[in-house]
Design a protein around this motif. Structure first.
Motif, PDB file in Angstrom:
ATOM      1  N   ILE A 120       0.868  -1.174   0.000  1.00 26.31           N
ATOM      2  CA  ILE A 120       0.000   0.000   0.000  1.00 26.31           C
ATOM      3  C   ILE A 120       0.904   1.222   0.000  1.00 26.31           C
ATOM      4  CG2 ILE A 120      -1.729   1.314   1.300  1.00 26.31           C
ATOM      5  CD1 ILE A 120      -2.582  -1.454   2.526  1.00 26.31           C
ATOM      6  N   LEU A 121       0.673   2.125  -0.944  1.00 22.66           N
ATOM      7  CA  LEU A 121       1.463   3.346  -1.038  1.00 22.66           C
ATOM      8  C   LEU A 121       0.801   4.438  -0.201  1.00 22.66           C
ATOM      9  CD1 LEU A 121       3.840   4.897  -2.331  1.00 22.66           C
ATOM     10  CD2 LEU A 121       2.266   5.497  -4.198  1.00 22.66           C
ATOM     11  N   LEU A 122       1.540   4.974   0.761  1.00 22.05           N
ATOM     12  CA  LEU A 122       1.049   6.079   1.574  1.00 22.05           C
ATOM     13  C   LEU A 122       1.489   7.374   0.908  1.00 22.05           C
ATOM     14  CD1 LEU A 122       1.802   4.774   5.193  1.00 22.05           C
ATOM     15  CD2 LEU A 122      -0.258   4.490   3.801  1.00 22.05           C
ATOM     16  N   THR A 123       0.516   8.140   0.432  1.00 24.84           N
ATOM     17  CA  THR A 123       0.808   9.350  -0.336  1.00 24.84           C
ATOM     18  C   THR A 123      -0.338  10.335  -0.250  1.00 24.84           C
ATOM     19  OG1 THR A 123       1.423  10.191  -2.533  1.00 24.84           O
ATOM     20  CG2 THR A 123      -0.155   8.364  -2.482  1.00 24.84           C
ATOM     21  N   ARG A 124      -0.014  11.611  -0.447  1.00 29.71           N
ATOM     22  CA  ARG A 124      -1.061  12.632  -0.579  1.00 29.71           C
ATOM     23  C   ARG A 124      -1.391  12.864  -2.049  1.00 29.71           C
ATOM     24  NH1 ARG A 124       0.565  17.726   2.991  1.00 29.71           N
ATOM     25  NH2 ARG A 124       2.265  17.699   1.509  1.00 29.71           N
ATOM     26  N   ASN A 125      -0.636  12.261  -2.919  1.00 33.79           N
ATOM     27  CA  ASN A 125      -0.776  12.475  -4.354  1.00 33.79           C
ATOM     28  C   ASN A 125      -1.804  11.512  -4.964  1.00 33.79           C
ATOM     29  OD1 ASN A 125      -0.507  13.087  -7.034  1.00 33.79           O
ATOM     30  ND2 ASN A 125       1.696  12.686  -7.146  1.00 33.79           N
ATOM     31  N   HIS A 126      -3.026  11.633  -4.516  1.00 32.79           N
ATOM     32  CA  HIS A 126      -4.104  10.775  -5.000  1.00 32.79           C
ATOM     33  C   HIS A 126      -4.378  11.032  -6.482  1.00 32.79           C
ATOM     34  CE1 HIS A 126      -7.756   8.736  -5.655  1.00 32.79           C
ATOM     35  NE2 HIS A 126      -8.453   9.112  -4.639  1.00 32.79           N
ATOM     36  N   ARG A 127      -4.299  12.281  -6.893  1.00 37.89           N
ATOM     37  CA  ARG A 127      -4.620  12.652  -8.275  1.00 37.89           C
ATOM     38  C   ARG A 127      -3.798  11.854  -9.286  1.00 37.89           C
ATOM     39  NH1 ARG A 127      -2.813  18.287 -10.511  1.00 37.89           N
ATOM     40  NH2 ARG A 127      -0.926  17.126 -10.172  1.00 37.89           N
ATOM     41  N   ASP A 128      -2.508  11.728  -9.056  1.00 39.29           N
ATOM     42  CA  ASP A 128      -1.656  11.016 -10.012  1.00 39.29           C
ATOM     43  C   ASP A 128      -1.645   9.505  -9.783  1.00 39.29           C
ATOM     44  OD1 ASP A 128      -0.915  13.315 -11.406  1.00 39.29           O
ATOM     45  OD2 ASP A 128       0.736  13.727 -10.026  1.00 39.29           O
ATOM     46  N   PHE A 129      -1.452   9.082  -8.554  1.00 37.93           N
ATOM     47  CA  PHE A 129      -1.326   7.649  -8.301  1.00 37.93           C
ATOM     48  C   PHE A 129      -2.628   6.882  -8.502  1.00 37.93           C
ATOM     49  CE2 PHE A 129       2.552   8.967  -5.919  1.00 37.93           C
ATOM     50  CZ  PHE A 129       3.465   8.167  -6.608  1.00 37.93           C
ATOM     51  N   SER A 130      -3.763   7.559  -8.407  1.00 37.53           N
ATOM     52  CA  SER A 130      -5.042   6.869  -8.632  1.00 37.53           C
ATOM     53  C   SER A 130      -5.210   6.446 -10.095  1.00 37.53           C
ATOM     54  CB  SER A 130      -6.213   7.749  -8.201  1.00 37.53           C
ATOM     55  OG  SER A 130      -6.291   8.903  -9.010  1.00 37.53           O
ATOM     56  N   LYS A 131      -4.386   6.938 -10.984  1.00 32.53           N
ATOM     57  CA  LYS A 131      -4.424   6.543 -12.397  1.00 32.53           C
ATOM     58  C   LYS A 131      -3.873   5.137 -12.611  1.00 32.53           C
ATOM     59  CE  LYS A 131      -3.456  11.300 -13.808  1.00 32.53           C
ATOM     60  NZ  LYS A 131      -2.426  12.176 -14.411  1.00 32.53           N
ATOM     61  N   VAL A 132      -3.162   4.628 -11.614  1.00 31.13           N
ATOM     62  CA  VAL A 132      -2.494   3.334 -11.747  1.00 31.13           C
ATOM     63  C   VAL A 132      -3.432   2.223 -11.277  1.00 31.13           C
ATOM     64  CG1 VAL A 132      -0.488   1.949 -11.109  1.00 31.13           C
ATOM     65  CG2 VAL A 132      -0.251   4.434 -11.379  1.00 31.13           C
ATOM     66  N   THR A 133      -3.912   1.431 -12.213  1.00 29.72           N
ATOM     67  CA  THR A 133      -4.825   0.333 -11.905  1.00 29.72           C
ATOM     68  C   THR A 133      -4.151  -0.684 -10.986  1.00 29.72           C
ATOM     69  OG1 THR A 133      -5.862   0.615 -14.056  1.00 29.72           O
ATOM     70  CG2 THR A 133      -6.268  -1.471 -12.921  1.00 29.72           C
ATOM     71  N   GLY A 134      -4.850  -1.039  -9.932  1.00 28.92           N
ATOM     72  CA  GLY A 134      -4.351  -2.052  -9.011  1.00 28.92           C
ATOM     73  C   GLY A 134      -3.459  -1.530  -7.904  1.00 28.92           C
ATOM     74  N   LEU A 135      -3.085  -0.259  -7.953  1.00 29.29           N
ATOM     75  CA  LEU A 135      -2.221   0.311  -6.914  1.00 29.29           C
ATOM     76  C   LEU A 135      -3.082   0.764  -5.734  1.00 29.29           C
ATOM     77  CD1 LEU A 135       0.579   1.269  -5.953  1.00 29.29           C
ATOM     78  CD2 LEU A 135       0.128   3.438  -7.118  1.00 29.29           C
ATOM     79  N   ALA A 136      -2.816   0.196  -4.580  1.00 29.21           N
ATOM     80  CA  ALA A 136      -3.527   0.595  -3.355  1.00 29.21           C
ATOM     81  C   ALA A 136      -2.844   1.829  -2.783  1.00 29.21           C
ATOM     82  CB  ALA A 136      -3.510  -0.541  -2.343  1.00 29.21           C
ATOM     83  N   ILE A 137      -3.611   2.905  -2.602  1.00 32.36           N
ATOM     84  CA  ILE A 137      -3.056   4.135  -2.044  1.00 32.36           C
ATOM     85  C   ILE A 137      -3.910   4.603  -0.879  1.00 32.36           C
ATOM     86  CG2 ILE A 137      -1.929   4.907  -4.166  1.00 32.36           C
ATOM     87  CD1 ILE A 137      -4.271   6.800  -4.637  1.00 32.36           C
ATOM     88  N   GLU A 138      -3.252   5.196   0.095  1.00 29.29           N
ATOM     89  CA  GLU A 138      -3.916   5.772   1.254  1.00 29.29           C
ATOM     90  C   GLU A 138      -3.182   7.044   1.639  1.00 29.29           C
ATOM     91  OE1 GLU A 138      -4.293   2.981   4.491  1.00 29.29           O
ATOM     92  OE2 GLU A 138      -5.175   1.451   3.195  1.00 29.29           O
ATOM     93  N   ASP A 139      -3.930   8.005   2.158  1.00 30.32           N
ATOM     94  CA  ASP A 139      -3.354   9.252   2.666  1.00 30.32           C
ATOM     95  C   ASP A 139      -3.577   9.279   4.169  1.00 30.32           C
ATOM     96  OD1 ASP A 139      -2.581  11.780   3.397  1.00 30.32           O
ATOM     97  OD2 ASP A 139      -3.803  12.820   1.903  1.00 30.32           O
ATOM     98  N   TRP A 140      -2.511   9.076   4.916  1.00 29.56           N
ATOM     99  CA  TRP A 140      -2.616   9.031   6.369  1.00 29.56           C
ATOM    100  C   TRP A 140      -2.445  10.393   7.005  1.00 29.56           C
ATOM    101  CZ3 TRP A 140      -0.027   4.079   8.745  1.00 29.56           C
ATOM    102  CH2 TRP A 140      -0.721   2.943   8.284  1.00 29.56           C
ATOM    103  N   THR A 141      -2.311  11.439   6.208  1.00 32.90           N
ATOM    104  CA  THR A 141      -2.213  12.787   6.786  1.00 32.90           C
ATOM    105  C   THR A 141      -3.594  13.370   7.066  1.00 32.90           C
ATOM    106  OG1 THR A 141      -2.199  13.935   4.629  1.00 32.90           O
ATOM    107  CG2 THR A 141      -0.066  13.223   5.544  1.00 32.90           C
ATOM    108  N   ILE A 142      -4.610  12.733   6.532  1.00 35.60           N
ATOM    109  CA  ILE A 142      -5.996  13.191   6.725  1.00 35.60           C
ATOM    110  C   ILE A 142      -6.520  12.575   8.019  1.00 35.60           C
ATOM    111  CG2 ILE A 142      -8.338  13.145   5.803  1.00 35.60           C
ATOM    112  CD1 ILE A 142      -7.053  12.905   3.007  1.00 35.60           C
ATOM    113  N   GLU A 143      -7.119  13.429   8.852  1.00 30.13           N
ATOM    114  CA  GLU A 143      -7.684  12.937  10.105  1.00 30.13           C
ATOM    115  C   GLU A 143      -8.855  12.016   9.793  1.00 30.13           C
ATOM    116  OE1 GLU A 143      -9.167  14.724  14.387  1.00 30.13           O
ATOM    117  OE2 GLU A 143      -8.595  16.070  12.770  1.00 30.13           O
ATOM    118  N   ARG A 144      -8.888  10.856  10.470  1.00 25.28           N
ATOM    119  CA  ARG A 144      -9.990   9.943  10.219  1.00 25.28           C
ATOM    120  C   ARG A 144     -11.078  10.073  11.235  1.00 25.28           C
ATOM    121  NH1 ARG A 144      -7.878   3.888  10.818  1.00 25.28           N
ATOM    122  NH2 ARG A 144      -7.205   4.270  12.888  1.00 25.28           N
TER     123      ARG A 144
END
Length: 144
Positions: A120-144
């Motif tokens: 799982i890639l931890l990143t704030r760059n959802h805009r670019d990395f979300s283009k990659v099919t099958g890549l799991a991304i999460e942004d842990w800087t956002i309060e849950r």
């Protein structure tokens, strides 16, 4: 290892201040440090930035600061697991390149490392990395 820190998440950890850091640190505290790694690409990105700073300096005090930053980076990198850009990542990158995804070169390499290791890639760059099919991304800087 489950999580690959993108360069933006590592930079937040290095700053150790602000709401983004507090949110990220709180989430990371729930996992063993062995669950996290950075890529050799992140090292390249940070060292290139430091190198550019050093080359722009005009005064000796700025030069001292530049080399202090570089030393701090070296110390930080020694504390983390660093994943290589290996043959599996190269094959994954080749597959990504054939898909013609609009992604910066360094980001594509980081994505390839994460995909090739099912991380799982931890990143704030959802805009670019979300283009990659099958890549799991999460942004842990956002309060849950």
């Amino acid at each position: 290892m489950r999580y690959l820190l993108d360069t933006d998440h590592l930079s937040i950890i290095q700053r150790q201040s602000g709401a983004d850091y507090n949110n990220l640190a709180a989430r990371m505290a729930h996992y063993p440090s062995s669950d996290f790694a950075i890529s050799v690409i992140t090292i390249q990105e940070q060292m290139l930035g430091c190198h550019a700073y050093i080359n722009r300096t005009r005064h000796p005090t700025q030069l001292v600061k530049g080399y202090e930053i570089m030393m701090r980076l070296v110390t930080d990198f020694q504390r983390l697991s660093v994943l290589p850009f290996d043959a599996m990542a190269a094959q994954t990158l080749d597959r990504l390149n054939t898909q013609r995804i609009q992604l910066a070169g360094m980001d594509a390499r980081i994505a390839a490392i994460a995909l090739s290791r099912s991380m799982i890639l931890l990143t704030r760059n959802h805009r670019d990395f979300s283009k990659v099919t099958g890549l799991a991304i999460e942004d842990w800087t956002i309060e849950r």
